[in-house]
Design an enzyme around this catalytic site. Structure first.
Site, mmCIF file in Angstrom:
data_model
loop_
_atom_site.group_PDB
_atom_site.id
_atom_site.type_symbol
_atom_site.label_atom_id
_atom_site.label_comp_id
_atom_site.label_asym_id
_atom_site.label_seq_id
_atom_site.Cartn_x
_atom_site.Cartn_y
_atom_site.Cartn_z
ATOM 1 N N ASP A 50 -9.581 13.397 -6.464
ATOM 2 C CA ASP A 50 -9.518 12.470 -5.321
ATOM 3 C C ASP A 50 -10.092 13.104 -4.043
ATOM 4 O O ASP A 50 -10.897 12.483 -3.344
ATOM 5 C CB ASP A 50 -8.069 12.035 -5.045
ATOM 6 N N LYS B 229 0.751 10.099 -11.262
ATOM 7 C CA LYS B 229 -0.014 11.280 -10.844
ATOM 8 C C LYS B 229 0.846 12.536 -10.659
ATOM 9 O O LYS B 229 0.383 13.638 -10.887
ATOM 10 C CB LYS B 229 -0.752 10.984 -9.538
HETATM 11 P P1 NAP Z 1 1.713 6.207 -2.089
HETATM 12 O O1 NAP Z 1 1.989 7.531 -2.723
HETATM 13 O O2 NAP Z 1 2.606 5.038 -2.364
HETATM 14 O O3 NAP Z 1 1.663 6.481 -0.497
HETATM 15 C C1 NAP Z 1 1.543 5.492 0.492
HETATM 16 C C2 NAP Z 1 2.549 5.785 1.605
HETATM 17 O O4 NAP Z 1 2.281 4.925 2.721
HETATM 18 C C3 NAP Z 1 4.010 5.493 1.178
HETATM 19 O O5 NAP Z 1 4.860 6.449 1.733
HETATM 20 C C4 NAP Z 1 4.219 4.122 1.823
HETATM 21 O O6 NAP Z 1 5.575 3.767 1.991
HETATM 22 C C5 NAP Z 1 3.518 4.325 3.140
HETATM 23 N N1 NAP Z 1 3.244 3.081 3.850
HETATM 24 C C6 NAP Z 1 3.146 1.804 3.377
HETATM 25 N N2 NAP Z 1 2.840 0.964 4.374
HETATM 26 C C7 NAP Z 1 2.740 1.695 5.510
HETATM 27 C C8 NAP Z 1 2.441 1.374 6.868
HETATM 28 N N3 NAP Z 1 2.167 0.144 7.280
HETATM 29 N N4 NAP Z 1 2.407 2.384 7.758
HETATM 30 C C9 NAP Z 1 2.653 3.649 7.381
HETATM 31 N N5 NAP Z 1 2.974 4.012 6.115
HETATM 32 C C10 NAP Z 1 2.995 3.044 5.190
HETATM 33 O O7 NAP Z 1 0.234 5.714 -2.483
HETATM 34 P P2 NAP Z 1 -1.055 6.631 -2.789
HETATM 35 O O8 NAP Z 1 -1.082 7.014 -4.204
HETATM 36 O O9 NAP Z 1 -1.128 7.693 -1.751
HETATM 37 O O10 NAP Z 1 -2.235 5.551 -2.599
HETATM 38 C C11 NAP Z 1 -2.469 4.921 -1.342
HETATM 39 C C12 NAP Z 1 -3.590 3.912 -1.476
HETATM 40 O O11 NAP Z 1 -4.810 4.582 -1.738
HETATM 41 C C13 NAP Z 1 -3.410 2.907 -2.625
HETATM 42 O O12 NAP Z 1 -3.803 1.631 -2.190
HETATM 43 C C14 NAP Z 1 -4.349 3.406 -3.687
HETATM 44 O O13 NAP Z 1 -4.827 2.365 -4.532
HETATM 45 C C15 NAP Z 1 -5.480 3.949 -2.815
HETATM 46 N N6 NAP Z 1 -6.300 4.947 -3.514
HETATM 47 C C16 NAP Z 1 -7.646 4.701 -3.593
HETATM 48 C C17 NAP Z 1 -8.466 5.618 -4.231
HETATM 49 C C18 NAP Z 1 -9.950 5.351 -4.289
HETATM 50 O O14 NAP Z 1 -10.643 5.961 -5.107
HETATM 51 N N7 NAP Z 1 -10.492 4.498 -3.454
HETATM 52 C C19 NAP Z 1 -7.932 6.792 -4.787
HETATM 53 C C20 NAP Z 1 -6.555 7.023 -4.668
HETATM 54 C C21 NAP Z 1 -5.757 6.077 -4.021
HETATM 55 P P3 NAP Z 1 6.244 2.797 0.852
HETATM 56 O O15 NAP Z 1 6.402 3.683 -0.324
HETATM 57 O O16 NAP Z 1 7.518 2.324 1.430
HETATM 58 O O17 NAP Z 1 5.263 1.674 0.623
#
Ligand code: NAP
Length: 286
Positions: free
Chosen positions: A107, A71
């Site tokens: 999003d 992204k």
């Molecule tokens: P991302 O860029 O990897 O951001 C997630 C952040 O949370 C990272 O900094 C991660 O650290 C941190 N993290 C992990 N475990 C944690 C905890 N227990 N407490 C606090 N922080 C924590 O991911 P993203 O792109 O933002 O996506 C996040 C989630 O949203 C994914 O599961 C994705 O599939 C979902 N999503 C869903 C939709 C939908 O349409 N429903 C749309 C977009 C995204 P680390 O890098 O060390 O893990």
């Protein structure tokens, strides 16, 4: 669906991509609308991202969704990006406008539409667990819709503080960013109207994961939102239900951001209820 010489190609690029429900949801919606499009998933090796974007133009695709991990890194390959995508620093949709590739981010708008759909109209204070790309898109949307206080917790202090600074630029929006701890989460959760899991914790195959171990201090009026949609009921959602809190899972946002994709790429009015039914039926068969 009959594929012929006029069929227009759309799709999604990511890595991995096998888990994506977008091809099912979009192809069924395309069929329902009687459109001559097809939507395919493409797993792209990170070093071939540039080639994949060039292919959108070369194959005259109408557009592609972009998911993890591309992204942010896709932006330099585009001719232009929308105001939202620019503000969030992330693109989840590329539209091919007669050879000009324009990046969008649906999003945030998909998230807001899902709140409306679920009857959540008033939020004053939101608490984010995870401060990555999705959190930034949602925070931008909440900030421009007038939410006045947002707190961000992440494993990484710098990510939480960075997003808090970003949101703090908006008029009348106060934000804090901290390294997550159970104690801090518990304290902040008492005041939050909306608590959002923006981490992948609990996502298939790691279904036992939870971003925090307890919601015991969350206000009884709080809405608990999990962006994860696979599994349908995550442990985080189950924890909230055990406390009789209102819950929303990631399916609603998936459908609404998908609906926006269809609208931007085809100009057609998306069959939102039908798209939701398709995804729900998929879960029922699991
Ligand atoms: P991302 O860029 O990897 O951001 C997630 C952040 O949370 C990272 O900094 C991660 O650290 C941190 N993290 C992990 N475990 C944690 C905890 N227990 N407490 C606090 N922080 C924590 O991911 P993203 O792109 O933002 O996506 C996040 C989630 O949203 C994914 O599961 C994705 O599939 C979902 N999503 C869903 C939709 C939908 O349409 N429903 C749309 C977009 C995204 P680390 O890098 O060390 O893990």
């Amino acid at each position: 669906m009959i594929i012929n010489n006029d069929t227009i190609l759309m799709g999604v690029i990511g890595n991995p991509i096998g888990h994506s429900l977008s091809p099912l949801m979009h192809n069924r919606a395309i069929e329902k609308l009687g459109l001559n499009y097809v939507y395919l998933p493409f797993e792209v090796a990170p070093e071939r991202l540039g080639d994949a974007v060039v292919a959108v133009r070369a194959l005259n695709m109408r557009g592609i969704n972009v998911t993890i991990p591309f992204k942010e890194m896709v932006i330099p390959y585009l001719d232009d990006i929308s105001a939202e995508a620019r503000a969030c620093g992330a693109v989840n949709l590329i539209k091919n406008e007669h050879g000009r590739l324009v990046g969008y981010n649906t999003d945030g708008k998909g998230f807001r539409a899902s709140l409306v759909d679920e009857g959540v109209s008033y939020i004053k204070r939101a608490l984010f667990i995870g401060a990555g790309g999705a959190a930034r898109s949602l925070a931008y949307e909440l900030a421009i819709s007038g939410v006045s206080k947002m707190d961000f917790l992440d494993i990484y202090l710098d990510k939480a503080q960075d997003i808090a600074r970003f949101v703090g630029q908006f008029h009348n929006c106060l934000a804090t960013g901290d390294r997550i701890s159970e104690e801090l989460f518990s304290n902040l959760s008492q005041e939050a109207d909306l608590i959002i899991n923006c981490t992948p914790m609990g996502m298939f195959p790691n279904v036992e994961g939870v971003p925090v171990s307890s919601l015991h201090k969350a206000s009884h009026n709080a809405v608990i939102y999990d962006l994860v949609y696979n599994p349908f009921t995550t442990r985080f959602i189950a924890m909230a239900r055990a406390r009789h809190l209102k819950t929303i899972n990631g399916l609603s946002m998936l459908v609404h951001q998908g609906a926006l994709t269809l609208e931007i790429l085809t100009g057609a009015k998306p069959p939102i209820a039908f798209m939701k039914e398709v995804v729900l039926n998929y879960y029922k068969k699991q």
